[in-house]
Write an enzyme that holds these catalytic residues in place. Structure first.
Site, PDB file in Angstrom:
ATOM      1  N   LYS A  52       0.842  -1.204   0.000  1.00  0.00           N
ATOM      2  CA  LYS A  52       0.000   0.000   0.000  1.00  0.00           C
ATOM      3  C   LYS A  52       0.877   1.255   0.000  1.00  0.00           C
ATOM      4  CE  LYS A  52      -3.707  -2.637   2.047  1.00  0.00           C
ATOM      5  NZ  LYS A  52      -4.407  -3.127   3.221  1.00  0.00           N
ATOM      6  N   GLN A  96      -4.517  -2.163   9.473  1.00  0.00           N
ATOM      7  CA  GLN A  96      -4.370  -3.484   8.855  1.00  0.00           C
ATOM      8  C   GLN A  96      -4.880  -4.583   9.797  1.00  0.00           C
ATOM      9  OE1 GLN A  96      -3.172  -3.942   5.578  1.00  0.00           O
ATOM     10  NE2 GLN A  96      -3.954  -5.991   5.927  1.00  0.00           N
ATOM     11  N   ASP A 119     -11.028   2.241   3.881  1.00  0.00           N
ATOM     12  CA  ASP A 119     -11.270   0.799   3.719  1.00  0.00           C
ATOM     13  C   ASP A 119     -12.771   0.519   3.584  1.00  0.00           C
ATOM     14  OD1 ASP A 119      -9.201  -0.986   3.413  1.00  0.00           O
ATOM     15  OD2 ASP A 119      -8.745  -1.129   5.553  1.00  0.00           O
TER      16      ASP A 119
END
Ligand code: NAD
Length: 294
Positions: A52, A96, A119
């Site tokens: 990312k 994460q 997200d």
């Protein structure tokens, strides 16, 4: 059979994002900035977060990596999230997953400001998605929608079978494809570990999204001729043909089913690259304040 090339489509998205960054820079604006929170030393999580950060560099976004110790308490993690919520330099951030046992993932997801939740896991964003209101769409399902769009795959009125009901892939995928939009307007069947006689559903499907995390699960006797197969699964399996002794496998048995499919995504190089490209796209939306205009 046509191969759906996720690397190519994601590369096109990166090119268009780069152009947007150049435009922002020449207008003297603030470039998009993504932060990623990594807790502990899970190797898979480290790989995903690094990818990312690398994607941010590739498109010219700013990035911040917040590394926290495996032993961090929930209170400390929530405080770190609050800091990111308050930091006006950061347009969007992700935490994460998975998180260590002492931390309640739901609490963490809900602590992220919906406006910065690139997200798309916060209940506000999921709720807005269900209502077909502007929202950050979860990156993997969003990437799949973009693949269907890029290959002009007709979805309206088609029967789509989604295998797997996780909060990050299967469930949002089933909602997105049932929405009154294009791609969308599918009749969706959501299958999971308690589904009886799974083949009964998959044999009728025009589109199958397979996301259960079991390598080579989908076989040719489970599908009909001409089906579109989107393979989300990523598992590491032993292989005698690679130096490392391992390779990545999808949830579909590609060699077994490919001939019967009209379209199919490979693993790797299908859905995976699209997930990160979608996250980058969401970060641009966050920078422009496109979702929450108020
Ligand atoms: P998960 O592990 O959270 O859930 C698996 C789902 O599969 C569950 O809903 C379960 O009910 C269902 N399931 C299990 N066995 C089944 C069976 N025999 N028949 C029908 N359904 C069954 O899933 P996840 O987090 O969505 O991950 C699924 C796979 O996708 C994993 O391999 C993961 O690594 C991969 N993944 C890939 C990406 C990507 O970017 N390509 C993103 C997320 C997840």
């Amino acid at each position: 059979m046509k191969l759906i090339d996720g690397r190519k489509v994601s590369e096109e998205i990166y090119q268009s994002l780069k152009i947007e960054v150049d435009k922002i820079k020449s207008a003297g604006g603030k470039v998009p900035h993504l932060a990623a929170v990594l807790v502990g030393n899970n190797p898979a999580s480290q790989t995903y977060v690094n990818a990312k950060v690398k994607a941010c560099e590739q498109v010219g976004f700013g990035s911040t990596l917040v590394k926290l110790d495996e032993s961090i308490s929930e209170i400390e993690l929530l405080a770190a999230i609050q800091k990111l919520n308050d930091n006006t330099e950061i347009d969007g951030f992700i935490v994460q997953l998975p998180l260590p046992k002492q931390i309640n993932e739901n609490k963490v997801t809900q602590a992220i400001l919906p406006q910065k939740d690139v997200d798309g896991f916060h209940p506000t964003n999921l709720g807005r998605m269900v209502l077909n209101l502007p929202s950050y769409l979860p990156a993997t399902p969003f990437g799949i929608v973009k693949l269907l769009e890029a290959y002009e795959i007709d979805t309206a009125g088609k029967h789509c079978v989604v295998i797997g009901r996780s909060h990050i892939v299967g469930s949002p995928m089933s909602i997105l494809l049932a929405r009154n939009s294009n791609p969308g307007n599918c009749t969706v069947t959501l299958c999971h570990s308690r589904t009886q006689n799974l083949s009964h559903y998959t044999q009728q499907a025009d589109i199958i999204i397979v996301a259960l995390g079991k390598p080579y699960f989908l076989k040719k006797e489970m599908i009909k001729e001409g089906v579109v197969v989107i393979d989300v699964g990523i598992s590491r399996v032993e292989s005698s043909s690679t130096k490392s002794g391992f390779k990545l496998a999808g949830d579909a048995d590609f060699d077994d089913i490919a001939e019967k499919c009209s379209y199919i995504t490979p693993v790797p190089g299908g859905v995976g690259p699209m997930t990160i490209a979608s996250l980058m796209f969401n970060t641009l939306l966050a920078n422009r304040k496109e979702i929450y205009k108020d």
